[in-house]
Enzyme design. Structure first.
Site, PDB file in Angstrom:
ATOM      1  N   ASN A   1      -8.022   4.785  -2.366  1.00 24.90           N
ATOM      2  CA  ASN A   1      -7.482   3.546  -1.836  1.00 24.90           C
ATOM      3  C   ASN A   1      -6.843   2.712  -2.948  1.00 24.90           C
ATOM      4  O   ASN A   1      -6.927   3.061  -4.128  1.00 24.90           O
ATOM      5  CB  ASN A   1      -8.602   2.755  -1.140  1.00 24.90           C
ATOM      6  CG  ASN A   1      -8.075   1.768  -0.134  1.00 24.90           C
ATOM      7  OD1 ASN A   1      -6.878   1.641   0.076  1.00 24.90           O
ATOM      8  ND2 ASN A   1      -8.976   1.051   0.514  1.00 24.90           N
TER       9      ASN A   1
ATOM     10  N   CYS B   1       0.820  -1.218   0.000  1.00 23.12           N
ATOM     11  CA  CYS B   1       0.000   0.000   0.000  1.00 23.12           C
ATOM     12  C   CYS B   1       0.848   1.259   0.000  1.00 23.12           C
ATOM     13  O   CYS B   1       0.493   2.253  -0.636  1.00 23.12           O
ATOM     14  CB  CYS B   1      -0.943  -0.010   1.196  1.00 23.12           C
ATOM     15  SG  CYS B   1      -0.104   0.074   2.794  1.00 23.12           S
TER      16      CYS B   1
ATOM     17  N   HIS C   1      -2.227   0.887   7.207  1.00 26.30           N
ATOM     18  CA  HIS C   1      -2.525   0.932   5.773  1.00 26.30           C
ATOM     19  C   HIS C   1      -2.360   2.355   5.252  1.00 26.30           C
ATOM     20  O   HIS C   1      -2.869   3.308   5.843  1.00 26.30           O
ATOM     21  CB  HIS C   1      -3.959   0.454   5.536  1.00 26.30           C
ATOM     22  CG  HIS C   1      -4.355   0.368   4.095  1.00 26.30           C
ATOM     23  ND1 HIS C   1      -3.673  -0.397   3.171  1.00 26.30           N
ATOM     24  CD2 HIS C   1      -5.371   0.958   3.402  1.00 26.30           C
ATOM     25  CE1 HIS C   1      -4.261  -0.285   1.982  1.00 26.30           C
ATOM     26  NE2 HIS C   1      -5.289   0.537   2.101  1.00 26.30           N
TER      27      HIS C   1
END
Length: 468
Positions: free
Chosen positions: A409, A93, A387
């Site tokens: 995202n 991520c 994250h």
């Protein structure tokens, strides 16, 4: 007579054993009776127990009054939309968010261009550099005992997917960038666990061999030569699973419809980086965090917790959330997205793409409360940065206060709000941890504090785990 004696001895031994098990804090029969006496036996309790046994806790704890309300998707300050990426079953991520920021910055200069950088390409170099960091760390600590905390740090997690924006800042200027269609994803780049475990096992084996060379007082040159041979094997494993990094390619920039808008041109990864990014990234940004356990306006640095051995340690300026919010708002108003990280597993309605403290009521379900504040959650490993996502929008009221935030995202366009997550300001303050922002949006006070001598902290600290 003998049987009676044996029985007495066994009974005495059992009594002594029971006392030994409970005298130092174990669960005694009296304690167990007290616990059982306090259990509810009402019909409501039985219904809840049956429901929890057969259904998910989130489904039962969901606040359906909140879920029934439509999500306001209007944002008064929003950066330019771009295609949504998908990290699949990997912990990359930090790389997806970092590269999303870089391509967004480029399209501010080249408005009609649509581009996505290859995560597979940069991930190869990330893994090779982390392998070298581990092996060199083992060499540096080779005279320490195997159970030393720092030695254990390298052997416990010799390599991993996680990281922060510091990795992008070190890797991209060193190895360059390539477009995603020049070096596409492989099965392993999208499903990293098996290859990572095999590389980690090999690194542990190599680490023991290097420690043996240090113990035998072999020369530094001999040790470095052996390390290079070891890294050649790691390179081979990475090449077979991720693909060997491209060295030259021909590329024409395209618009969002896939139509070429420039003539094809030959690039190397470094020349492509120069065209789309330009100068080195280090020195252009600061990383700030919110850690209420520690003094604000102080800088903290994590030794050895980096991507590249000769690169940049993670370095953070600790700020109150009010200061972080103002930095984020200034950047968004200027059209610039930012790398940011969160404890995304807490109170997120993943299907709706909505993060709110009101999404779930776990306390009522279990007849208790969950009362720790942010500092307590961090200290006890209950919460921390897990994250990274790209901060892309904020909605402000008439007084300039945030009403909600939005992040881009890396879970695919079908997740959440068309690949994005909308966050309430209350959730943002409780579960947002890191932000990377260009220095030009920082006050003199913030810049001065960031440049001060950092406080060195251990990588085992709850807040200094890598974003995945």
């Amino acid at each position: 007579m003998k049987r009676i004696a044996i029985y007495v001895i066994c009974s005495a031994f059992a009594l002594i054993s029971a006392q030994a098990q409970t005298k130092s804090g174990g669960i005694s029969p009296e304690m167990l009776q007290e616990m059982q006496k306090n259990q509810k036996s009402c019909e409501k309790e039985k219904v809840l127990a049956n429901a929890i046994a057969g259904l998910s806790i989130d489904a039962l704890a969901k606040n359906y009054q909140t879920a029934a309300k439509p999500i306001d998707t209007h944002f008064s300050v929003e950066t330019r939309k771009q295609s949504i990426t998908d990290q699949k079953s990997s912990g990359r991520c930090w790389m997806f968010s970092g590269l999303n920021v870089l391509r967004s910055n480029y399209t501010l200069k080249a408005d009609s261009v649509a581009i996505e950088f290859s995560q597979a390409y940069l991930f190869f170099w990330d893994q090779l550099e982390k392998a070298n960091l581990m092996l060199q760390g083992v060499i540096d600590t080779g005279k320490k005992p195997i159970d030393d905390q720092r030695v254990r740090f390298f052997f416990k997690s010799p390599i991993g997917d996680g990281g922060t924006f510091c990795g992008v800042a070190d890797l991209a200027p060193k190895y360059g960038l390539v477009p995603s269609d020049v070096q596409p994803e492989t099965f392993t780049s999208e499903n990293t666990s098996k290859a990572r475990s095999l590389v980690a096992s090999k690194l542990r084996e190599y680490g023991l061999q290097l420690r043996d060379m240090v113990a035998k007082k072999q020369s530094a040159a001999a040790i470095q030569k052996e390390k290079t041979q070891m890294l050649a094997q790691i390179y081979r494993m990475l090449k077979m699973t991720l693909g060997e990094p491209v060295q030259k390619f021909t590329y024409a920039f395209k618009d969002k419809n896939g139509k070429a808008i420039t003539e094809p041109k030959e690039y190397t990864p470094l020349s492509f980086y120069q065209e789309v990014v330009g100068d080195p990234l280090n020195g252009t940004f600061i990383m700030v965090m919110n850690d209420p356990r520690r003094e604000y306006f102080k800088t903290y640095e994590v030794e050895y917790d980096r991507h590249v051995y000769d690169g940049t340690n993670w370095r953070y300026l600790n700020l109150p959330m009010e200061e972080i919010e103002q930095l984020a708002i200034a950047s968004l108003k200027d059209g610039r997205k930012m790398y940011s990280s969160y404890d995304v597993g807490k109170l997120l309605d993943r299907k709706r793409g909505y993060a709110s403290l009101e999404n779930f009521d776990y306390g009522s379900l279990f007849g208790t409360t969950f009362g720790m504040d942010k500092a307590q959650r961090i200290s006890t490993f209950d919460s921390g940065s897990t994250h990274a996502m790209t901060l892309t929008a904020v909605d402000l009221d008439a007084n300039g206060k945030p009403l909600k935030w939005k992040v881009e995202n890396s879970w695919g366009a079908a997740s959440g709000q068309q690949g994005c997550i909308i966050m309430t300001p209350e959730w943002f303050r409780e579960y947002m941890f890191r932000l990377v922002v260009n220095k030009k949006y920082c006050s003199d006070r913030i810049l001065k504090a960031y440049e001060s001598e950092p406080v060195m902290v251990m990588p085992e600290d709850p807040l200094f785990l890598p974003d995945e």
